[in-house]
Design a protein around this motif. Structure first.
Motif, short mmCIF file in Angstrom:
data_model
loop_
_atom_site.label_atom_id
_atom_site.label_comp_id
_atom_site.label_asym_id
_atom_site.label_seq_id
_atom_site.Cartn_x
_atom_site.Cartn_y
_atom_site.Cartn_z
N ALA A 1 -6.11 -40.63 32.99
CA ALA A 1 -6.38 -39.42 33.98
C ALA A 1 -5.18 -39.21 34.84
O ALA A 1 -4.91 -38.19 34.81
CB ALA A 1 -7.70 -39.40 34.65
N GLY A 2 -4.56 -40.10 35.48
CA GLY A 2 -3.51 -40.03 36.43
C GLY A 2 -2.50 -39.59 35.64
O GLY A 2 -1.63 -38.73 36.02
N GLU A 3 -2.08 -40.04 34.43
CA GLU A 3 -0.95 -39.75 33.59
C GLU A 3 -1.17 -38.21 33.52
O GLU A 3 -0.30 -37.44 33.07
CB GLU A 3 -0.99 -40.35 32.29
N VAL A 4 -2.28 -37.71 32.96
CA VAL A 4 -2.75 -36.43 32.63
C VAL A 4 -2.45 -35.47 33.79
O VAL A 4 -1.53 -34.62 33.69
CB VAL A 4 -4.30 -36.00 32.22
N ALA A 5 -2.83 -35.82 34.90
CA ALA A 5 -2.50 -35.06 36.31
C ALA A 5 -1.05 -34.89 36.48
O ALA A 5 -0.53 -33.94 37.08
CB ALA A 5 -3.30 -35.62 37.41
N ARG A 6 -0.30 -36.04 36.20
CA ARG A 6 1.19 -36.00 36.37
C ARG A 6 1.69 -34.95 35.22
O ARG A 6 2.91 -34.45 35.90
CB ARG A 6 1.70 -37.43 36.11
N VAL A 7 1.39 -34.98 34.07
CA VAL A 7 2.31 -34.32 33.19
C VAL A 7 1.85 -32.83 32.87
O VAL A 7 2.63 -31.80 32.22
CB VAL A 7 2.42 -35.02 31.63
N LYS A 8 0.68 -32.55 33.29
CA LYS A 8 0.08 -31.07 32.94
C LYS A 8 0.70 -30.13 33.86
O LYS A 8 1.42 -30.22 34.68
CB LYS A 8 -1.40 -31.10 33.43
N GLN A 9 0.73 -28.85 33.12
CA GLN A 9 1.15 -27.64 33.72
C GLN A 9 0.30 -26.64 33.79
O GLN A 9 -0.62 -26.53 32.93
CB GLN A 9 2.64 -27.05 33.01
N ASP A 10 0.47 -25.32 34.50
CA ASP A 10 -0.47 -24.20 34.40
C ASP A 10 -0.41 -23.59 33.13
O ASP A 10 0.54 -23.51 32.23
CB ASP A 10 0.11 -23.37 35.31
N GLY A 11 -1.61 -23.45 32.35
CA GLY A 11 -1.70 -22.74 31.37
C GLY A 11 -1.86 -23.69 30.07
O GLY A 11 -2.05 -23.29 28.94
N ASP A 12 -1.66 -25.06 30.26
CA ASP A 12 -1.82 -26.17 29.20
C ASP A 12 -3.44 -26.05 28.87
O ASP A 12 -4.33 -25.88 29.55
CB ASP A 12 -1.36 -27.38 29.78
N ALA A 13 -3.44 -26.86 27.53
CA ALA A 13 -4.82 -27.10 26.84
C ALA A 13 -4.73 -28.65 26.68
O ALA A 13 -3.93 -29.23 26.65
CB ALA A 13 -4.95 -26.14 25.64
#
Length: 514
Positions: A396-408
């Motif tokens: 979950a921490g990795e998701v928070a790091r790599v995500k951008q606005d508009g991602d799915a």
């Protein structure tokens, strides 16, 4: 006279030493570097639902853990969701089981038998694993310890024997005395016995509602009654209260059988899987022989050996019909092994005492200390995130790091959605493309996903997609059509721009080609 009173006082508070020792072992490294693995994630996300939502879910899945989920829901409501709240009940439960072992051992074999067995329980590798686990198996072990203590108390009342209190492991009730409990056909005056019998039946029932395979403790106790030649009255009372517990659990047993697909992943029994139980039974048998039990008297062997062997052999027998062999289902049998280890240590103290009285008093603490040091690599390993298959919080921490606005985001398999359910903040702003109904709305653990065609269409409309799945070393090829569709579309229309593997899970970032 003074020495006798001193020994009695020491024996009276004997249970406290194993309780505190096991509690310390459990609190040590409790957070496991803030990691939570998939089994614990199920507890976490279900405990966070309302009681009504949990009840609705149990009609579809995990009915066998219903009581545990409701208990953890109450604790999460009072103390908040954290790794401490998740695991502390198991720590306290194993500590309570260790206290029960100490009391049983002292009653049947003397002070050092009780102390040795109580201290040994928390050091057993299987117990070390579930000592810090947010699942119900440690609670069942505590129930097994309590129900066995109650049964021993009732059998002791039947024989009219006192408890051993010799500071060097003197004789307990029924040791080599030949007076089998229950020969008078009862268990003491009815007004004194029935509360303990009621507590016995209630404890067995609660354990069965936590996991009905714990009912294997009933045949284990039956072997003990046979071993000590219990009287007709004891047999009748045991049968009545045991049958009451079984009847109380029967609706859950029958209903949960309709959810048996949940354990369909358990592999069939193989000879290789029997090595572990074989070693445990060999160790237990040797420890029982060292104590030289009377064949008819109430002894540690008469209680501990059936408690170790019957659940193990019973689960093996059930697994020949339907694959169910997982060591956690019979974790409570380790209470029997700890009792037998205590008996062997007590026998060693008695053998040493005539020649080396001072050394005899140091034998049990010394052996336990050496064992703790020898098992230190195991102890450290059980407290590391790598001791579990994966870590839902780390990914979950990795998701928070790599995500951008508009991602799915996609999850393969769908059960990997647990990381979003445990850490929803890390997935804020991400569109879960495949999800048709949330886990709460669908009364399931992982939610309901859309049909493959809808998933394909939703994927093709995206620019960037995050895929959360298992790390390569533990991942299995997609088997569900939905997961095959996800993999095919990503492979054909997207390119990998970032790939991170952490603690058994994997986050891959895809961007649309062209």
């Amino acid at each position: 006279m003074h020495c006798h009173i001193s020994a009695a006082r020491r024996g009276h508070f004997l249970w406290l030493v194993p309780f505190l020792w096991t509690l310390a072992l459990g609190l040590w490294g409790l957070s496991r570097d803030d990691s939570v693995w998939r089994d614990e994630a199920a507890t976490w996300q279900v405990a966070g639902r309302s009681a009504g939502d949990i009840w609705n879910m149990l009609g579809n899945v995990d009915a066998v853990h219903g009581l545990y989920y409701l208990l953890m829901h109450g604790l999460f409501e009072v103390f908040g969701a954290s790794t401490t709240t998740l695991r502390l009940p198991s720590v306290l439960a194993v500590a309570a089981a260790a206290a029960c072992v100490a009391l049983i051992g002292r009653r049947l074999g003397g002070l050092w038998t009780g102390l040795g067995g109580g201290l040994a329980l928390g050091l057993l590798p299987a117990v070390q694993f579930y000592l810090q686990e947010g699942r119900p198996y440690a609670l069942i072990a505590a129930g097994a310890g309590l129900s066995t203590l109650l049964l021993v108390s009732l059998l002791g009342s039947a024989s009219g024997s006192g408890s051993g209190s010799d500071s060097r492991g003197g004789s307990g009730p029924g040791r080599r005395g030949g007076s089998g409990p229950g020969r008078r056909g009862g268990s003491g005056p009815g007004r004194r016995a029935w509360p303990r019998w009621t507590a016995y039946g209630t404890t067995v029932l609660v354990c069965a509602l936590l996991n009905w395979l714990s009912l294997l403790i009933l045949p284990a106790h039956a072997v003990t009654l046979w071993w000590v030649r219990a009287g007709r009255g004891v047999w009748l009372r045991w049968a009545a209260y045991g049958a009451g517990a079984l009847a109380g659990a029967l609706p859950l047993i029958l209903f949960s059988r309709g959810q048996s697909d949940q354990v369909s992943w358990i592999p069939p029994l193989t000879w290789h899987m029997l090595i572990g139980p074989g070693i445990l039974l060999a160790v237990g048998g040797l420890a029982a022989r060292a104590d030289r039990p009377d064949r008819t008297g109430l002894s540690v062997a008469a209680v501990g050996l059936p408690l170790l062997a019957v659940p193990q052999l019973g689960l093996i027998g059930l697994s020949l019909v339907q694959p169910l062999f997982l060591d956690r289902y019979v974790l409570f049998s380790m209470v029997g092994l700890a009792l037998l280890i205590g008996a062997a240590l007590g026998a060693a103290v008695r053998a040493c005492a005539p020649r080396f009285p001072r050394a005899a008093d140091l034998l049990v603490p010394g052996v336990v200390g050496v064992a703790a040091l020898a098992l230190l690599p195991v102890e450290l390993g059980k407290r590391a995130p790598a001791s579990r298959v994966d870590d839902v919080l780390a990914v979950a921490g990795e998701v928070a790091r790599v995500k951008q606005d508009g991602d799915a985001v996609l999850f393969v398999p769908a059960a990997r959605r647990d990381t979003a359910l445990v850490s929803p903040g890390a997935f804020t702003g991400l569109s879960d493309l495949a999800l048709a109904r949330t886990p709460v709305a669908s009364a399931t653990l992982k939610g309901e996903e859309a049909e493959p065609a809808r998933i394909r269409a939703a994927l093709l409309a995206q620019r960037r997609v995050l895929l959360v799945t298992d790390a390569a070393k533990v991942a299995k090829a997609p088997s569900a059509e939905r997961d095959k569709t996800k993999a095919a579309v990503l492979r054909e229309h997207f390119a990998v721009v970032e790939d991170r593997q952490v603690r058994g899970r994997r986050v891959t970032v895809y961007e649309r080609r062209g």
